[in-house]
Design a protein around this motif. Structure first.
Motif, PDB file in Angstrom:
ATOM      1  N   PRO A  90    -128.390 -88.079 -29.844  1.00 38.21           N
ATOM      2  CA  PRO A  90    -129.391 -87.729 -30.844  1.00 38.21           C
ATOM      3  C   PRO A  90    -129.151 -86.341 -31.430  1.00 38.21           C
ATOM      4  O   PRO A  90    -128.486 -85.500 -30.834  1.00 38.21           O
ATOM      5  CB  PRO A  90    -130.673 -87.721 -30.017  1.00 38.21           C
ATOM      6  N   SER A  91    -129.699 -86.103 -32.593  1.00 41.06           N
ATOM      7  CA  SER A  91    -129.754 -84.759 -33.155  1.00 41.06           C
ATOM      8  C   SER A  91    -131.047 -84.653 -33.939  1.00 41.06           C
ATOM      9  O   SER A  91    -131.697 -85.651 -34.229  1.00 41.06           O
ATOM     10  CB  SER A  91    -128.541 -84.473 -34.050  1.00 41.06           C
ATOM     11  N   THR A  92    -131.448 -83.437 -34.248  1.00 39.16           N
ATOM     12  CA  THR A  92    -132.673 -83.235 -35.019  1.00 39.16           C
ATOM     13  C   THR A  92    -132.383 -82.327 -36.199  1.00 39.16           C
ATOM     14  O   THR A  92    -131.489 -81.463 -36.137  1.00 39.16           O
ATOM     15  CB  THR A  92    -133.801 -82.616 -34.168  1.00 39.16           C
ATOM     16  N   THR A 106    -135.489 -87.119 -36.661  1.00 36.73           N
ATOM     17  CA  THR A 106    -134.555 -87.535 -35.623  1.00 36.73           C
ATOM     18  C   THR A 106    -133.401 -88.292 -36.269  1.00 36.73           C
ATOM     19  O   THR A 106    -133.620 -89.129 -37.146  1.00 36.73           O
ATOM     20  CB  THR A 106    -135.251 -88.445 -34.607  1.00 36.73           C
ATOM     21  N   THR A 151    -129.995 -90.607 -35.045  1.00 33.82           N
ATOM     22  CA  THR A 151    -129.366 -91.290 -33.920  1.00 33.82           C
ATOM     23  C   THR A 151    -128.317 -92.262 -34.470  1.00 33.82           C
ATOM     24  O   THR A 151    -128.115 -92.345 -35.682  1.00 33.82           O
ATOM     25  CB  THR A 151    -130.408 -92.083 -33.097  1.00 33.82           C
ATOM     26  N   THR A 178    -123.152 -85.157 -28.351  1.00 29.44           N
ATOM     27  CA  THR A 178    -123.473 -85.837 -29.605  1.00 29.44           C
ATOM     28  C   THR A 178    -122.213 -85.970 -30.445  1.00 29.44           C
ATOM     29  O   THR A 178    -121.412 -85.044 -30.563  1.00 29.44           O
ATOM     30  CB  THR A 178    -124.534 -85.058 -30.394  1.00 29.44           C
ATOM     31  N   ARG A 210    -139.778 -88.071 -29.789  1.00 25.19           N
ATOM     32  CA  ARG A 210    -139.187 -87.690 -28.514  1.00 25.19           C
ATOM     33  C   ARG A 210    -138.579 -88.898 -27.811  1.00 25.19           C
ATOM     34  O   ARG A 210    -137.502 -88.824 -27.219  1.00 25.19           O
ATOM     35  CB  ARG A 210    -140.246 -87.050 -27.616  1.00 25.19           C
ATOM     36  N   THR A 225    -135.257 -89.896 -29.336  1.00 27.21           N
ATOM     37  CA  THR A 225    -134.192 -89.006 -28.879  1.00 27.21           C
ATOM     38  C   THR A 225    -133.719 -89.391 -27.487  1.00 27.21           C
ATOM     39  O   THR A 225    -132.513 -89.454 -27.215  1.00 27.21           O
ATOM     40  CB  THR A 225    -134.692 -87.550 -28.877  1.00 27.21           C
ATOM     41  N   ASP A 256    -130.138 -91.074 -26.074  1.00 24.39           N
ATOM     42  CA  ASP A 256    -129.412 -90.378 -25.009  1.00 24.39           C
ATOM     43  C   ASP A 256    -129.212 -91.254 -23.777  1.00 24.39           C
ATOM     44  O   ASP A 256    -128.643 -90.802 -22.779  1.00 24.39           O
ATOM     45  CB  ASP A 256    -130.186 -89.117 -24.614  1.00 24.39           C
TER      46      ASP A 256
END
Length: 275
Positions: free
Chosen positions: A67-69, A78, A80, A101, A232, A235, A239
């Motif tokens: 994931p990244s934000t 988010t 993904t 990531t 959340r 994410t 992961d």
């Protein structure tokens, strides 16, 4: 992923590596480019942060793994392997991603985007990365692609772009009244205090809290808390965390209760967003 490589591509492969990457603020169209589209791909060995910057061209982000934000103003999205993000040219934003990531970004010139069959989003928007979109973006990375095939593929990418049914973002309100709630929920999404609990703690009516949330985010209290939990959870799903652990971290009694709440808020199942 690498399309037509250009020396002035936005953050091309010559961008510095490391955990903190400064990049320029470029208004839309402020820097001439000699490509219609160009792509980059990178796997991160360390947690990485990009402070505020903007691109002269449009950006489409998605991940191969993890994931990244991305944050623009009070909103955090988010990204993904199944949820991408369209970022219009000139949008000031920051981003961060944990170690492990693998992200991709494809940039489209304003001229190329201007030839799209329908208007493209003028604000950042979450996109579902369908199998078709993924294959088209990967095709743009083929070095042997001739100019005709490239333009056809670019046109198809822009044609199939569609906002995700649920926008995987959190709009963080700034009203002083709401800061105790915002701080508590962002620090611990499993916080089970209800609207009534907060009403008593802050000594204001439930209606006052609801009005404040709606004025800034367009959501009531419960939906806003749900948006934090969804982001959340998404994410953690990307992961590879177990559903039981995610459900507990989000304050649900069981994976089935978490799944039901997730489906109600997003229209899809948690497992569909696994990377």
């Amino acid at each position: 992923m690498s399309s037509t490589q250009a020396s002035d591509a936005p953050p091309a492969s010559s961008a510095p590596t490391g955990p903190y990457r400064r990049m320029p603020l470029q208004p839309a169209g402020s820097v001439p480019v000699d490509f219609t589209s160009v792509g980059i791909a990178e796997s991160l060995d360390t947690a990485t942060r990009w402070p505020d910057h903007s691109h002269t061209v449009h950006e489409l982000l998605w991940n191969d793994a993890g994931p990244s934000t991305l944050r623009a103003g009070p909103r955090t999205w988010t990204v993904t392997p199944t949820i991408g993000l369209w970022l219009p040219a000139g949008t000031v934003h920051s981003a961060e991603a944990p170690a492990g990531t693998a992200y991709r970004a494809t940039y489209f010139s304003l001229e190329m985007a201007g030839e799209a069959a329908r208007p493209l989003p003028t604000e950042p928007v979450s996109l579902r990365v369908t199998g078709l979109l993924r294959e088209l973006l990967l095709r743009l990375g083929e070095e042997s692609l001739n100019e005709h095939s490239r333009r056809l593929t670019e046109t198809m990418v822009l044609d199939v772009l569609a906002p995700a049914p649920h926008q995987f973002l959190v709009h963080e309100p700034t009203a002083g009244l709401l800061q105790p709630i915002v701080a508590a929920v962002l620090a611990d999404p499993s916080d089970v205090r209800s609207l009534g609990d907060w009403s008593r703690q802050l000594r204001v009516s439930e209606r006052t809290i609801t009005r404040a949330f709606r004025a800034e985010t367009g959501l009531g209290f419960a939906r806003w808390v749900g948006s934090v939990r969804v982001q959340r959870a998404t994410t953690l799903l990307a992961d590879g965390e177990p559903l039981e652990d995610i459900a507990e971290a989000m304050g649900y009694r069981s994976p089935s209760a978490f799944g039901a709440a997730f489906r109600k808020l997003t229209g899809t199942t948690p497992s569909s967003l696994r990377g």
